[in-house]
Design a protein around this motif. Structure first.
Motif, PDB file in Angstrom:
ATOM      1  N   TYR A 188      -6.910  -5.614  -2.094  1.00  0.00           N
ATOM      2  CA  TYR A 188      -6.101  -5.314  -3.283  1.00  0.00           C
ATOM      3  C   TYR A 188      -5.023  -6.389  -3.417  1.00  0.00           C
ATOM      4  O   TYR A 188      -3.829  -6.104  -3.300  1.00  0.00           O
ATOM      5  CB  TYR A 188      -5.459  -3.930  -3.162  1.00  0.00           C
ATOM      6  CG  TYR A 188      -6.433  -2.801  -2.961  1.00  0.00           C
ATOM      7  CD1 TYR A 188      -6.927  -2.079  -4.048  1.00  0.00           C
ATOM      8  CD2 TYR A 188      -6.866  -2.441  -1.677  1.00  0.00           C
ATOM      9  CE1 TYR A 188      -7.819  -1.029  -3.872  1.00  0.00           C
ATOM     10  CE2 TYR A 188      -7.762  -1.393  -1.487  1.00  0.00           C
ATOM     11  CZ  TYR A 188      -8.234  -0.695  -2.584  1.00  0.00           C
ATOM     12  OH  TYR A 188      -9.126   0.337  -2.396  1.00  0.00           O
ATOM     13  N   HIS A 266      -6.594   9.732   5.251  1.00  0.00           N
ATOM     14  CA  HIS A 266      -7.304   8.803   4.370  1.00  0.00           C
ATOM     15  C   HIS A 266      -7.170   7.387   4.926  1.00  0.00           C
ATOM     16  O   HIS A 266      -6.065   6.821   4.951  1.00  0.00           O
ATOM     17  CB  HIS A 266      -6.724   8.858   2.961  1.00  0.00           C
ATOM     18  CG  HIS A 266      -6.789  10.226   2.339  1.00  0.00           C
ATOM     19  ND1 HIS A 266      -7.836  10.617   1.537  1.00  0.00           N
ATOM     20  CD2 HIS A 266      -5.948  11.289   2.434  1.00  0.00           C
ATOM     21  CE1 HIS A 266      -7.630  11.872   1.148  1.00  0.00           C
ATOM     22  NE2 HIS A 266      -6.491  12.295   1.682  1.00  0.00           N
ATOM     23  N   ILE A 268      -8.176   3.605   4.259  1.00  0.00           N
ATOM     24  CA  ILE A 268      -8.584   2.857   3.079  1.00  0.00           C
ATOM     25  C   ILE A 268      -9.002   1.440   3.454  1.00  0.00           C
ATOM     26  O   ILE A 268      -8.193   0.653   3.969  1.00  0.00           O
ATOM     27  CB  ILE A 268      -7.450   2.813   2.041  1.00  0.00           C
ATOM     28  CG1 ILE A 268      -7.034   4.242   1.657  1.00  0.00           C
ATOM     29  CG2 ILE A 268      -7.880   2.018   0.812  1.00  0.00           C
ATOM     30  CD1 ILE A 268      -5.880   4.299   0.680  1.00  0.00           C
ATOM     31  N   MET A 271      -6.979  -2.088   2.476  1.00  0.00           N
ATOM     32  CA  MET A 271      -5.524  -1.868   2.439  1.00  0.00           C
ATOM     33  C   MET A 271      -4.897  -2.398   3.717  1.00  0.00           C
ATOM     34  O   MET A 271      -5.372  -2.135   4.816  1.00  0.00           O
ATOM     35  CB  MET A 271      -5.234  -0.364   2.316  1.00  0.00           C
ATOM     36  CG  MET A 271      -3.753   0.007   2.424  1.00  0.00           C
ATOM     37  SD  MET A 271      -3.515   1.811   2.270  1.00  0.00           S
ATOM     38  CE  MET A 271      -1.807   1.978   2.798  1.00  0.00           C
ATOM     39  N   LEU A 279      -3.492  -1.598  -5.577  1.00  0.00           N
ATOM     40  CA  LEU A 279      -3.686  -0.458  -4.684  1.00  0.00           C
ATOM     41  C   LEU A 279      -2.997   0.807  -5.203  1.00  0.00           C
ATOM     42  O   LEU A 279      -3.430   1.928  -4.890  1.00  0.00           O
ATOM     43  CB  LEU A 279      -3.147  -0.807  -3.289  1.00  0.00           C
ATOM     44  CG  LEU A 279      -3.191   0.258  -2.195  1.00  0.00           C
ATOM     45  CD1 LEU A 279      -4.620   0.742  -1.949  1.00  0.00           C
ATOM     46  CD2 LEU A 279      -2.586  -0.285  -0.900  1.00  0.00           C
ATOM     47  N   PRO A 281      -2.843   2.691  -7.970  1.00  0.00           N
ATOM     48  CA  PRO A 281      -3.553   3.832  -8.571  1.00  0.00           C
ATOM     49  C   PRO A 281      -4.308   4.686  -7.558  1.00  0.00           C
ATOM     50  O   PRO A 281      -4.370   5.921  -7.706  1.00  0.00           O
ATOM     51  CB  PRO A 281      -4.526   3.160  -9.554  1.00  0.00           C
ATOM     52  CG  PRO A 281      -3.868   1.864  -9.894  1.00  0.00           C
ATOM     53  CD  PRO A 281      -3.221   1.415  -8.613  1.00  0.00           C
ATOM     54  N   GLU A 282      -4.871   4.080  -6.520  1.00  0.00           N
ATOM     55  CA  GLU A 282      -5.577   4.836  -5.491  1.00  0.00           C
ATOM     56  C   GLU A 282      -4.592   5.692  -4.679  1.00  0.00           C
ATOM     57  O   GLU A 282      -4.894   6.844  -4.336  1.00  0.00           O
ATOM     58  CB  GLU A 282      -6.336   3.886  -4.563  1.00  0.00           C
ATOM     59  CG  GLU A 282      -7.075   4.558  -3.408  1.00  0.00           C
ATOM     60  CD  GLU A 282      -8.220   5.454  -3.851  1.00  0.00           C
ATOM     61  OE1 GLU A 282      -8.834   6.085  -2.982  1.00  0.00           O
ATOM     62  OE2 GLU A 282      -8.506   5.535  -5.070  1.00  0.00           O
ATOM     63  N   ILE A 283      -3.420   5.145  -4.406  1.00  0.00           N
ATOM     64  CA  ILE A 283      -2.398   5.906  -3.689  1.00  0.00           C
ATOM     65  C   ILE A 283      -1.946   7.100  -4.524  1.00  0.00           C
ATOM     66  O   ILE A 283      -1.820   8.230  -4.023  1.00  0.00           O
ATOM     67  CB  ILE A 283      -1.190   5.015  -3.338  1.00  0.00           C
ATOM     68  CG1 ILE A 283      -1.620   3.844  -2.440  1.00  0.00           C
ATOM     69  CG2 ILE A 283      -0.081   5.833  -2.703  1.00  0.00           C
ATOM     70  CD1 ILE A 283      -2.108   4.259  -1.078  1.00  0.00           C
ATOM     71  N   ARG A 285      -3.640   8.638  -6.827  1.00  0.00           N
ATOM     72  CA  ARG A 285      -4.739   9.609  -6.877  1.00  0.00           C
ATOM     73  C   ARG A 285      -4.768  10.471  -5.620  1.00  0.00           C
ATOM     74  O   ARG A 285      -4.861  11.702  -5.704  1.00  0.00           O
ATOM     75  CB  ARG A 285      -6.077   8.883  -7.046  1.00  0.00           C
ATOM     76  CG  ARG A 285      -7.285   9.820  -7.156  1.00  0.00           C
ATOM     77  CD  ARG A 285      -8.599   9.075  -7.022  1.00  0.00           C
ATOM     78  NE  ARG A 285      -8.801   8.543  -5.678  1.00  0.00           N
ATOM     79  CZ  ARG A 285      -9.206   9.283  -4.645  1.00  0.00           C
ATOM     80  NH1 ARG A 285      -9.431  10.577  -4.782  1.00  0.00           N
ATOM     81  NH2 ARG A 285      -9.386   8.709  -3.461  1.00  0.00           N
ATOM     82  N   ILE A 286      -4.693   9.831  -4.463  1.00  0.00           N
ATOM     83  CA  ILE A 286      -4.771  10.570  -3.198  1.00  0.00           C
ATOM     84  C   ILE A 286      -3.620  11.566  -3.082  1.00  0.00           C
ATOM     85  O   ILE A 286      -3.819  12.739  -2.754  1.00  0.00           O
ATOM     86  CB  ILE A 286      -4.761   9.595  -2.007  1.00  0.00           C
ATOM     87  CG1 ILE A 286      -6.069   8.801  -1.953  1.00  0.00           C
ATOM     88  CG2 ILE A 286      -4.544  10.341  -0.689  1.00  0.00           C
ATOM     89  CD1 ILE A 286      -6.063   7.672  -0.939  1.00  0.00           C
ATOM     90  N   GLU A 289      -3.834  14.510  -5.734  1.00  0.00           N
ATOM     91  CA  GLU A 289      -4.870  15.486  -5.386  1.00  0.00           C
ATOM     92  C   GLU A 289      -4.449  16.311  -4.173  1.00  0.00           C
ATOM     93  O   GLU A 289      -4.685  17.527  -4.126  1.00  0.00           O
ATOM     94  CB  GLU A 289      -6.195  14.774  -5.118  1.00  0.00           C
ATOM     95  CG  GLU A 289      -6.838  14.195  -6.376  1.00  0.00           C
ATOM     96  CD  GLU A 289      -8.175  13.522  -6.090  1.00  0.00           C
ATOM     97  OE1 GLU A 289      -8.602  13.509  -4.908  1.00  0.00           O
ATOM     98  OE2 GLU A 289      -8.799  13.028  -7.049  1.00  0.00           O
TER      99      GLU A 289
END
Length: 295
Positions: A188, A266, A268, A271, A279, A281-283, A285-286, A289
């Motif tokens: 990323y 998680h 990744i 990372m 990076l 947006p993935e953080i 999201r996790i 959720e």
């Protein structure tokens, strides 16, 4: 804005609807609130969080401890550590955890979601251990639960972490570009223009100042082993770690998850030890959720 907390002043930014659940982000060693990617903050706000960022004590626009008697020169710290001497810290990570509680008190936040990276992840662990009644969930990112000196030979580790003054903006920019090259997230990547702009923003806010960074380092070095207390923790915890982290190996993140009953882990790929805009947006999201599952 400037906020009084735990007897000191913290520079704080409060983003999003104040009626939403609070998410407090805690930075790592020597870094400032401007080092958070903007899309990480806006992403959390869009996900429904009141997102609060701040400068830790001794960096940025928060209170500096320049009158402290603790050593702050890089060579002095290394020499004392190699000689096996006890090095007295100006304050502890528990004090920095109390800064967060003071921040919450001032902003009238009873309980909050916590998100801490690196040193901030150690502070987040202490918040969960020492102030569990104030924490909704705890997200621990790119961090460890072991004492710093257990992570490897002092002679190898300390020179990578101590800070020396940058005499100019260009030197500060070059230094951050180099850090991204060593510690960054290869899957990323961030552009050099972005990194230099980030370094400029930090430089114009009065940093980096080596003495303050080194005082934070001493607090990290003096922090206790958190493994026993984590085993007794009864709090929703999410552990995020990069498989390409060259500063804190990913097995140390897995160790945290193994010690906290029911934690979410998680790992990744791609990372490293820096959250980049790619990076972020993935953080988001996790974490989003995870919080929804635990709400």
């Amino acid at each position: 804005m400037q906020v009084k907390a735990n007897g000191i002043t913290l520079e704080v930014q409060d983003h999003g609807d104040t009626a939403n659940p609070a998410l407090i982000l805690i930075r790592g060693l020597g870094t400032q609130l401007v080092h958070w990617p903007e899309n990480l903050i806006t992403g959390f706000v869009a996900a429904g969080f009141r997102t609060i960022i701040f400068d830790n004590r001794d960096v940025g626009l928060s209170t500096r401890f320049d009158t402290a008697t603790a050593p702050a020169e890089a060579d002095d710290i290394i020499a004392k550590a190699l000689a096996g001497e006890e090095i007295r810290a100006a304050y502890s990570l528990s004090d920095m955890a109390c800064d967060v509680i003071g921040l919450m008190d001032t902003l009238d936040i009873g309980r909050a979601h916590i998100f801490g990276i690196s040193m901030g992840g150690a502070i987040a662990q202490l918040l969960a251990i020492q102030h569990p009644e104030r924490i909704l969930t705890d997200t621990l990112v790119m961090t460890t639960c072991r004492p710093l000196v257990e992570r490897g030979a002092v002679a190898e580790l300390l020179p990578k972490l101590v800070a020396r003054e940058d005499a100019s903006l260009e030197a500060a920019q070059d230094a951050l570009v180099a850090e991204y090259g060593i510690w960054g997230s290869p899957g990323y990547p961030a552009s050099e223009a972005y990194i230099r702009a980030q370094a400029q923003a930090a430089y114009l806010r009065g940093g980096p100042k080596a003495a303050g960074i080194n005082r934070q380092l001493l607090a990290t070095m003096s922090a206790p082993d958190r493994r026993p207390a984590l085993k007794a923790l009864d709090l929703p915890c999410c552990v995020i770690h990069g498989l390409d982290d060259t500063l804190i190996p990913p097995d140390l993140g897995a160790e945290i998850a193994a010690h906290i009953k029911g934690s979410s882990h998680h790992a990744i790929k791609g990372m490293g030890h820096i959250i980049t805009p790619m990076l972020a947006p993935e953080i988001v999201r996790i974490v989003s959720e995870f919080v929804r599952q635990k709400a």
